[in-house]
Write an enzyme that holds these catalytic residues in place. Sequence first.
Site, PDB file in Angstrom:
ATOM      1  N   HIS A 134      -1.850   7.489   7.560  1.00  0.00           N
ATOM      2  CA  HIS A 134      -0.889   8.359   6.865  1.00  0.00           C
ATOM      3  C   HIS A 134      -1.558   9.665   6.446  1.00  0.00           C
ATOM      4  CE1 HIS A 134       2.834   6.095   6.470  1.00  0.00           C
ATOM      5  NE2 HIS A 134       2.216   5.036   5.982  1.00  0.00           N
ATOM      6  N   HIS A 188      -4.004   1.532   8.048  1.00  0.00           N
ATOM      7  CA  HIS A 188      -2.625   2.028   8.079  1.00  0.00           C
ATOM      8  C   HIS A 188      -2.476   3.215   7.112  1.00  0.00           C
ATOM      9  CE1 HIS A 188       1.916   1.174   7.975  1.00  0.00           C
ATOM     10  NE2 HIS A 188       1.745   1.920   6.894  1.00  0.00           N
ATOM     11  N   GLU A 189      -3.073   3.101   5.918  1.00  0.00           N
ATOM     12  CA  GLU A 189      -2.969   4.170   4.912  1.00  0.00           C
ATOM     13  C   GLU A 189      -3.791   5.393   5.309  1.00  0.00           C
ATOM     14  OE1 GLU A 189      -0.631   3.598   3.168  1.00  0.00           O
ATOM     15  OE2 GLU A 189      -0.570   1.420   2.991  1.00  0.00           O
ATOM     16  N   GLY A 204       0.832  -1.197   0.000  1.00  0.00           N
ATOM     17  CA  GLY A 204       0.000   0.000   0.000  1.00  0.00           C
ATOM     18  C   GLY A 204       0.859   1.236   0.000  1.00  0.00           C
ATOM     19  N   GLN A 263       3.078   9.892   1.730  1.00  0.00           N
ATOM     20  CA  GLN A 263       4.427   9.325   1.752  1.00  0.00           C
ATOM     21  C   GLN A 263       5.291   9.813   0.590  1.00  0.00           C
ATOM     22  OE1 GLN A 263       2.632   5.200   2.312  1.00  0.00           O
ATOM     23  NE2 GLN A 263       4.570   4.946   3.393  1.00  0.00           N
ATOM     24  N   CYS A 296       6.246  -0.421   7.386  1.00  0.00           N
ATOM     25  CA  CYS A 296       5.899   0.783   6.642  1.00  0.00           C
ATOM     26  C   CYS A 296       7.075   1.184   5.769  1.00  0.00           C
ATOM     27  CB  CYS A 296       5.557   1.917   7.614  1.00  0.00           C
ATOM     28  SG  CYS A 296       5.070   3.447   6.797  1.00  0.00           S
ATOM     29  N   LEU A 297       6.779   1.553   4.534  1.00  0.00           N
ATOM     30  CA  LEU A 297       7.842   1.974   3.619  1.00  0.00           C
ATOM     31  C   LEU A 297       8.515   3.259   4.108  1.00  0.00           C
ATOM     32  CD1 LEU A 297       6.047   1.247   0.217  1.00  0.00           C
ATOM     33  CD2 LEU A 297       7.888  -0.090   1.276  1.00  0.00           C
TER      34      LEU A 297
HETATM   35  O1  GNR Z   1       4.141  -2.626   2.445  1.00  0.00           O
HETATM   36  C1  GNR Z   1       3.555  -2.494   3.525  1.00  0.00           C
HETATM   37  N1  GNR Z   1       3.315  -3.579   4.290  1.00  0.00           N
HETATM   38  C2  GNR Z   1       2.493  -3.558   5.410  1.00  0.00           C
HETATM   39  C3  GNR Z   1       2.536  -4.665   6.259  1.00  0.00           C
HETATM   40  C4  GNR Z   1       1.727  -4.708   7.360  1.00  0.00           C
HETATM   41  C5  GNR Z   1       0.861  -3.676   7.637  1.00  0.00           C
HETATM   42  C6  GNR Z   1       0.830  -2.561   6.820  1.00  0.00           C
HETATM   43  C7  GNR Z   1       1.630  -2.511   5.705  1.00  0.00           C
HETATM   44  S1  GNR Z   1       1.567  -1.116   4.659  1.00  0.00           S
HETATM   45  C8  GNR Z   1       3.177  -1.149   3.991  1.00  0.00           C
HETATM   46  C9  GNR Z   1       3.290  -0.090   2.919  1.00  0.00           C
HETATM   47  C10 GNR Z   1       3.163   1.270   3.557  1.00  0.00           C
HETATM   48  O2  GNR Z   1       3.990   1.782   4.265  1.00  0.00           O
HETATM   49  N2  GNR Z   1       2.026   1.886   3.364  1.00  0.00           N
HETATM   50  O3  GNR Z   1       1.807   3.074   3.948  1.00  0.00           O
HETATM   51 NI    NI Z   2       3.021   3.104   5.726  1.00  0.00          NI
END
Ligand code: GNR
Ligand code: NI
Length: 169
Positions: free
Chosen positions: A138, A134-135, A46, A51, A92-93
């Site tokens: 952000h 999670h997104e 995601g 980001q 998270c990236l």
């Molecule tokens: O790639 C991603 N893997 C992930 C694994 C577990 C819970 C959430 C994520 S999201 C993350 C990509 C990202 O940072 N999205 O904002």
């Molecule tokens: Ni993230």
Amino acid sequence: MAVVEILEFPDSRLRTVAKPVSKVDERVRQIIDDMFDTMYDAPGIGLAASQINVHEQIVVIDVSDDRSEPLVFINPEITVLDEETFEYDEGCLSVPGFYETVVRPQHIRVKALDRDGKEFVMEPEGLLAVCIQHEKDHLLGKLFVDYISPLKRNRIRGKMDKLHKQKSS
Ligand code: GNR
Ligand code: NI
């Protein structure tokens, strides 16, 4: 194809609250294309526009094994359907290399616009439900490390600072 730079914790720009998209036009679709290129390249499941330093409410997700199910969420609204929670080891990236368990609502409903500006509603389950929350965080300027203890968060901040200093020297 445009893979763009992903902001990394503790960059203060990740704390910006994203504005709603007022019109889903070619400009927005160009941002979405860059987001998918960047997410698949990373690789991640995601990506929120925040980001890549675009502070508009745009999210892309693909939780499929073969990376064949791209999903777009513009102006996503989440409602929690019941009290049940779900634990997942999140990454998270924007905080590369760190994983921590986060507890979130398990049953949610999401209302959003797709890349044509058409409204849709879904009740995601499992990893998709985790990822959308999670997104959405952000877009609100929030990161998964905000849910863990200050001690752990500060340790991660210290390691990220060190990494960024090494990169820039
Ligand atoms: O790639 C991603 N893997 C992930 C694994 C577990 C819970 C959430 C994520 S999201 C993350 C990509 C990202 O940072 N999205 O904002
Ligand atoms: Ni993230």
